[in-house]
Scaffold this active site. Sequence first.
Site, PDB file in Angstrom:
ATOM      1  CD  GLU A   1     -48.390  -6.257  -3.476  1.00 43.79           C
ATOM      2  OE1 GLU A   1     -47.593  -6.341  -2.817  1.00 43.79           O
ATOM      3  OE2 GLU A   1     -47.995  -5.511  -4.762  1.00 43.79           O
TER       4      GLU A   1
ATOM      5  CB  CYS B   1     -51.627  -3.219 -12.075  1.00 44.58           C
ATOM      6  SG  CYS B   1     -50.606  -4.815 -11.810  1.00 44.58           S
TER       7      CYS B   1
ATOM      8  CB  CYS C   1     -44.505  -8.035  -8.522  1.00 45.11           C
ATOM      9  SG  CYS C   1     -44.723  -7.229 -10.061  1.00 45.11           S
TER      10      CYS C   1
ATOM     11  CB  CYS D   1     -46.385 -16.251  -7.961  1.00 46.28           C
ATOM     12  SG  CYS D   1     -45.960 -16.749  -9.498  1.00 46.28           S
TER      13      CYS D   1
ATOM     14  CB  CYS E   1     -39.128 -14.711 -11.409  1.00 47.55           C
ATOM     15  SG  CYS E   1     -39.818 -15.485 -12.574  1.00 47.55           S
TER      16      CYS E   1
ATOM     17  CB  CYS F   1     -40.755 -11.674  -8.806  1.00 47.24           C
ATOM     18  SG  CYS F   1     -42.353 -11.225  -8.636  1.00 47.24           S
TER      19      CYS F   1
HETATM   20  N1  SAH Z   1     -46.467 -13.579 -13.527  1.00 49.57           N
HETATM   21  C1  SAH Z   1     -46.693 -12.713 -14.672  1.00 49.57           C
HETATM   22  C2  SAH Z   1     -46.865 -11.384 -14.236  1.00 49.57           C
HETATM   23  C3  SAH Z   1     -45.859 -10.759 -13.413  1.00 49.57           C
HETATM   24  S1  SAH Z   1     -45.786  -9.052 -12.854  1.00 49.57           S
HETATM   25  C4  SAH Z   1     -45.389 -12.510 -15.482  1.00 49.57           C
HETATM   26  O1  SAH Z   1     -44.237 -13.366 -15.185  1.00 49.57           O
HETATM   27  O2  SAH Z   1     -45.499 -11.860 -16.625  1.00 49.57           O
HETATM   28  C5  SAH Z   1     -45.365  -8.358 -14.345  1.00 49.57           C
HETATM   29  C6  SAH Z   1     -43.853  -7.951 -14.628  1.00 49.57           C
HETATM   30  O3  SAH Z   1     -42.989  -7.404 -13.650  1.00 49.57           O
HETATM   31  C7  SAH Z   1     -43.325  -9.121 -14.979  1.00 49.57           C
HETATM   32  O4  SAH Z   1     -42.577  -8.990 -16.521  1.00 49.57           O
HETATM   33  C8  SAH Z   1     -42.470  -9.367 -14.055  1.00 49.57           C
HETATM   34  O5  SAH Z   1     -41.350 -10.155 -14.516  1.00 49.57           O
HETATM   35  C9  SAH Z   1     -41.888  -8.226 -13.725  1.00 49.57           C
HETATM   36  N2  SAH Z   1     -41.234  -8.184 -12.488  1.00 49.57           N
HETATM   37  C10 SAH Z   1     -41.313  -8.768 -11.122  1.00 49.57           C
HETATM   38  N3  SAH Z   1     -40.565  -8.230 -10.212  1.00 49.57           N
HETATM   39  C11 SAH Z   1     -39.831  -7.262 -10.918  1.00 49.57           C
HETATM   40  C12 SAH Z   1     -38.960  -6.315 -10.226  1.00 49.57           C
HETATM   41  N4  SAH Z   1     -38.379  -6.329  -9.026  1.00 49.57           N
HETATM   42  N5  SAH Z   1     -38.378  -5.409 -10.942  1.00 49.57           N
HETATM   43  C13 SAH Z   1     -38.913  -5.204 -12.326  1.00 49.57           C
HETATM   44  N6  SAH Z   1     -39.912  -6.053 -12.906  1.00 49.57           N
HETATM   45  C14 SAH Z   1     -40.153  -7.032 -12.250  1.00 49.57           C
END
Ligand code: SAH
Length: 344
Positions: free
Chosen positions: A88, A101, A335, A108, A112, A115
């Site tokens: 994406e 982005c 994401c 991944c 988390c 996510c």
């Molecule tokens: N793997 C990297 C990039 C991830 S995406 C990282 O962890 O930083 C970028 C940001 O979006 C990260 O801070 C991630 O934690 C956040 N994120 C992921 N899912 C989310 C959600 N459902 N709501 C808000 N932020 C989210």
Amino acid sequence: MQILQDLDLDELQNLMIEFGEKPYRAKQILSNINLGKPISAYSNISAELKQKLLARFEDFPLKIHTEQKSRDGTRKFAYSLSDGNIIEGVLLEYKYGHTLCVSTQVGCRMGCKFCASTLNGLVRNLTAGEILSQVLLVNSMLGGKAGKERKITNIVLMGSGEPMDNYDNVVKFLRLVASPNGLNVSPRNISVSTCGIVPNIEKLAHEGLPIILTISLHAPFDELRKSIMPIANRYSIREIISAAKFYFNEVGRRVVFEYALIKDVNDSYDCAKQLALILRGFPNHVNLIPLNEVKERELKTVNRKNAEKFAEWLTHLGVSVTIRRTMADDIDGACGQLRNKIVA
Ligand code: SAH
């Protein structure tokens, strides 16, 4: 098949020598790459050279599979890769330009809890050229070229994947996209976001790339962080903060901390107080993101009032903070949400 966009100018020159061509052809090929063209559309090389390229390399490594447009103008793309995998991207339009982005992995493995990208684990790493091709494709769609005629002004590595878990390809991508021979995007306009893989943050500080480091902290206490981010079992908050200070000292850029506000999980005054405590004494900034709710997950978001309250607490405690505008929440903005819908 290999990916032509993986190659830098030196590597393209070696390829030309291998093909029995003049090395200056490499620059002609690079100018086509920078325009985001598929090999079959290269106009300034012989038909014979084109055939040789097409015998070894993908015509273009990805194409737009689906596009959604949000009420706020944000565009979200699902791209299909040559092997059929889906990744994406999100395009944000600002007064001063466009931010893209990009994804760094298919899926991944960080796990988390909030996510969507990690729901089915890691499928594979993207190559440098596959990351670059996301930028090349969208830049050309917007009518952009290389250098000053670029339409993409800023890049954030915040799509699916953990950039520091695909370190070599990500660093190669950064060098390719920042190169004066390439799109020439200033590293100052590129942000790399990581869940906090400490040794690679320290390594990144030595690459000579003054990019913005963004760390997804999301909790100021180790136990709480472990409950939402498995990586917290590997690296403590103390180690992350020390890596952030190291990054600032080496690179001279303040570190940004991402903090997704989750209702009744990390939105208390205690959390704000502890966050201010650990961020004391070095230049940084906190980006608050009201959680984008993911339907497969139980976690709930905070309302606007509570987000503002948390931001006010931090401001009073001396922390530099902004609430990130929630964008594209009407179009599977979080994401991995769009990909999951397509893959499911
Ligand atoms: N793997 C990297 C990039 C991830 S995406 C990282 O962890 O930083 C970028 C940001 O979006 C990260 O801070 C991630 O934690 C956040 N994120 C992921 N899912 C989310 C959600 N459902 N709501 C808000 N932020 C989210």
